[in-house]
Design a protein around this motif. Sequence first.
Motif, short mmCIF file in Angstrom:
data_model
loop_
_atom_site.label_atom_id
_atom_site.label_comp_id
_atom_site.label_asym_id
_atom_site.label_seq_id
_atom_site.Cartn_x
_atom_site.Cartn_y
_atom_site.Cartn_z
N ASP B 151 0.86 -1.17 0.00
CA ASP B 151 0.00 0.00 0.00
C ASP B 151 0.89 1.22 0.00
N LEU B 152 0.59 2.15 -0.89
CA LEU B 152 1.51 3.26 -1.09
C LEU B 152 1.58 4.17 0.14
N PHE B 153 0.43 4.43 0.76
CA PHE B 153 0.45 5.31 1.92
C PHE B 153 1.14 4.63 3.10
N ASN B 154 0.92 3.32 3.18
CA ASN B 154 1.61 2.56 4.22
C ASN B 154 3.12 2.61 4.03
N LEU B 155 3.54 2.63 2.76
CA LEU B 155 4.97 2.77 2.49
C LEU B 155 5.49 4.09 3.05
N TYR B 156 4.68 5.15 2.89
CA TYR B 156 5.06 6.45 3.46
C TYR B 156 5.23 6.33 4.97
N VAL B 157 4.29 5.63 5.62
CA VAL B 157 4.37 5.49 7.07
C VAL B 157 5.64 4.74 7.46
N TRP B 158 5.97 3.69 6.71
CA TRP B 158 7.19 2.94 7.05
C TRP B 158 8.43 3.77 6.82
N PHE B 159 8.38 4.62 5.78
CA PHE B 159 9.50 5.53 5.56
C PHE B 159 9.72 6.39 6.79
N GLU B 160 8.61 6.86 7.38
CA GLU B 160 8.74 7.74 8.54
C GLU B 160 9.21 6.97 9.76
N VAL B 161 8.75 5.72 9.90
CA VAL B 161 9.24 4.90 11.02
C VAL B 161 10.75 4.76 10.92
N MET B 162 11.19 4.46 9.69
CA MET B 162 12.62 4.32 9.43
C MET B 162 13.36 5.62 9.75
N LEU B 163 12.73 6.73 9.35
CA LEU B 163 13.36 8.04 9.53
C LEU B 163 13.51 8.34 11.01
N PHE B 196 7.21 12.76 -1.48
CA PHE B 196 6.53 11.47 -1.65
C PHE B 196 5.05 11.63 -1.31
N LEU B 197 4.76 12.34 -0.22
CA LEU B 197 3.37 12.52 0.20
C LEU B 197 2.59 13.33 -0.83
N ILE B 198 3.24 14.36 -1.39
CA ILE B 198 2.57 15.15 -2.44
C ILE B 198 2.21 14.24 -3.61
N ALA B 199 3.18 13.40 -4.01
CA ALA B 199 2.93 12.51 -5.15
C ALA B 199 1.80 11.55 -4.82
N ALA B 229 3.56 13.65 -14.59
CA ALA B 229 4.07 14.56 -13.57
C ALA B 229 4.15 13.87 -12.21
N VAL B 230 3.11 13.06 -11.91
CA VAL B 230 3.12 12.33 -10.65
C VAL B 230 4.31 11.37 -10.60
N ALA B 231 4.54 10.69 -11.73
CA ALA B 231 5.66 9.75 -11.78
C ALA B 231 6.98 10.48 -11.58
N ALA B 232 7.07 11.69 -12.16
CA ALA B 232 8.31 12.45 -12.00
C ALA B 232 8.51 12.86 -10.54
N LEU B 233 7.38 13.18 -9.86
CA LEU B 233 7.48 13.52 -8.44
C LEU B 233 7.95 12.32 -7.62
N PHE B 234 7.40 11.15 -7.94
CA PHE B 234 7.85 9.93 -7.26
C PHE B 234 9.35 9.73 -7.48
N PHE B 235 9.76 9.96 -8.73
CA PHE B 235 11.17 9.76 -9.04
C PHE B 235 12.04 10.70 -8.22
N LEU B 236 11.59 11.96 -8.13
CA LEU B 236 12.35 12.94 -7.34
C LEU B 236 12.44 12.50 -5.88
N ALA B 237 11.30 12.10 -5.31
CA ALA B 237 11.28 11.76 -3.89
C ALA B 237 12.16 10.54 -3.60
#
Lengths: 125, 534, 141
Positions: B151-163, B196-199, B229-237
């Motif tokens: 799940d993409l949003f869950n991935l964001y949450v795990w990124f933050e746990v890691m952070l 990442f969250l914006i994307a 554009a969304v894909a480019a944002l993901f790539f940037l993040a």
Amino acid sequence: MEIALACLIGLFFTVAIYLLLSRSLIRMLLGIAIIGNGVNLLIFTVGRVTREVPPIVPDGEYAPLEPIANPLPQALILTAIVIGFSLFAFLLVLTYRAYQELDADNTDTMRVAEPEDSPRPPLSY
Amino acid sequence: MAKTPLPKNLELPPAMIEGATSVADWVIVWPIALPMLGAAVLLMARKRPEWQAPFAFLILLATLVANVMLYLRVQAEGPLSMTMGNWLPPYGISLTADSLSALFSMVSAFILLIVILFVQSEIETRENKYGYHPLLLLLLTGVSGGFLTGDLFNLYVWFEVMLIASFGLLIIGGRKIQLDGAVKYGFLNFLATTFFLIAIGFLYGLVGTLNMADIALKAPQVEGGAIAAVAALFFLAFAMKAAAFPLNSWLPASYHAPDPAVSAVFAGLLTKVGVYALVRTHLLLIPQSHGQLQVVMEVVAGATLILAPLGAMAQTNARRALGFLVIGGIGAMMAGLAIGTPLGVFGLAAYAVNSMLVMTALYLVVGLVERMGGTSDIRKLGGIYRANSWLSIMFIVLVFAVAGLPPFLGFWPKMILVLAGIEMQSFWLVGLILLNSILTSIAGSRLWAHIFWRDGREGVNSEQINTKIRPLPQRAVVWGLLPTGALVAFIIVAGLWPEPLFRAGGDAANDVRLASDYVGAVFERVPETKGEGE
Amino acid sequence: MNTVIFRTVAPYLAALMVLFSVFVLLRGHNEPGGGFIGGLIAASAIAIYGIAAGVDEVRKALVFHPIAVAGLGVFLAGIAGLMSLFVDAPFLKGLWLFLELSDGSELALSTPLLFDIGVYCVVVGAISSIALALEEDEETR
């Protein structure tokens, strides 16, 4: 409504990026706080702004009686707020400690990890 | 509450799973749940420093066993998915493992097991009290969660746990250099996750779902520039997370600040989650974006491949130089992503495994060198070979492995990448990969020559023996040298017998290519009628 | 900040806020409220008490270290998810237990409640440890 919100998001991002480009850490912190709010507003807007009722199922029912607003963006925003808040709190403490220890609020003078006058690498071999 | 019986005329689309979930499916939960619960228990037991290390070791052993079981299961039966809370996908949050994610998660657990042994050689009771072990376990929770989530949003949450876990590990001890590094690491990584969250927000607005399998079904149908554009944002993040050039500046600014063991874990695990997320988004979720962004990917890969080893050559701090070598490895993985064919993903997966193992081992070796020499300044080191020949043998082997010289582990993934590049006719990328090998071996052997080979320090007569070198204490030999030696031995054996690596990489590439398997595993339980209804 | 009025009122205020935070936590399942907001209220109570009475006093009153409380919270939340292992359901499924009380009313215990209590503990622990660290710093200057 969407246009007004989009302009507001743009304003948030403008201010945040301006602050983040600053050399002063405390301004960067403010930028972090503002960009977080901008993102939350963005998720709210792209989740479609509607005039429906809140997504609460009345007592004793199994399904909402009328069309409801999409609850998912709100759940996402809530999570993002919580995470953003905790990271902001952490960064605030970190910045404060860094200010005390390194006596620097200016990123240009924070050069302990990457010394400005770092010696050149040895030329042998 | 729920007292009124279900009305007869109520027609709801099925949203809950009917029937039981096999306990065997839980194997996908354990790699995340075990280290999380272990971290929680250790946080509560903060007054018992003597329990921390044994308990953390047992938890990590169990996590590794769970990961191996998960990997074998995925190998045997294809991708495995579990949607939490009895919901049906895409309503619930899915955990999904295919060969790529299970492989990465397994290697991460293995690395942490080695590092938790190494940590025993260096921490004092004070740091023990401040939660070294719980934070390491929490970091593994975040990394495994990032690899295994569907799940993409869950991935964001795990990124933050890691952070958050990595923040904590960075500043344990509270030296000035750590605070400085942590500020840069913190701000830039927080910015990356914000992108990442914006994307995520935009993608949700476009396809209306966040389940990865569901996105993989719906996103390819979305036309137009918005999704690009969304894909480019993901790539940037994710490129920022992976420390690809030109977004790499946070890595060499912070990775040399904490204790060597923490540096080793960071170098082994953190950037790879970014690479993994890049593979997921650009090859599985939004496959059309790969063609649109291919030029950007190639340029980023090429620049990273060349500039990273050059940066490594320009450093006087050994651990900062290693930080640049980590980035060089990211360049090779980005090249695999830019090629994007099954062979390219094969090379990427194999190189990621190689980089995880080898960079961790390199940091551990340099950590021991720092213990002996009292500094990480390569001008002041020298003569370690005379003092401890095992360390110097390990270091040169690892340098060969990271540069990709046969017969060591790094050679095989690079070979695959070169073959993939030739197959795609992108010869300049192939040339840059080979040039990266040459530059990396120059940078690495320069480090080796300065730290190990020559007798004295910079500026004095080279015949003169460096008197500042102290022998390793007994504790550092048992807990530091032996685990590091075991890891290096594993790397050598894996290099001489590369068939398992080939099989693992090939399977991973196969699973990435077969998106339908991934999607099928997630939607396995959904009743047939649902698909047509929507 | 350290006036007599404030020092006199702070213990009562803090006690009241902790009580209110538990109320908010428990009503959170079906109405606005929940573990996060309740935890924030409790953490503010601890912070207020810390300003008034000093950080050492608060640490003594808390008995457990805030980080240990946060660890307990993570543990409870994880356990709430693992409960569903025993009923052959996926991770984090909500399980309910209805207890009939002697006066005929019903007490509903559930894993979401346990999870929420876990969240409450995490928030109380994490936020109050940050607040106390900052206050401690203020005192020593």
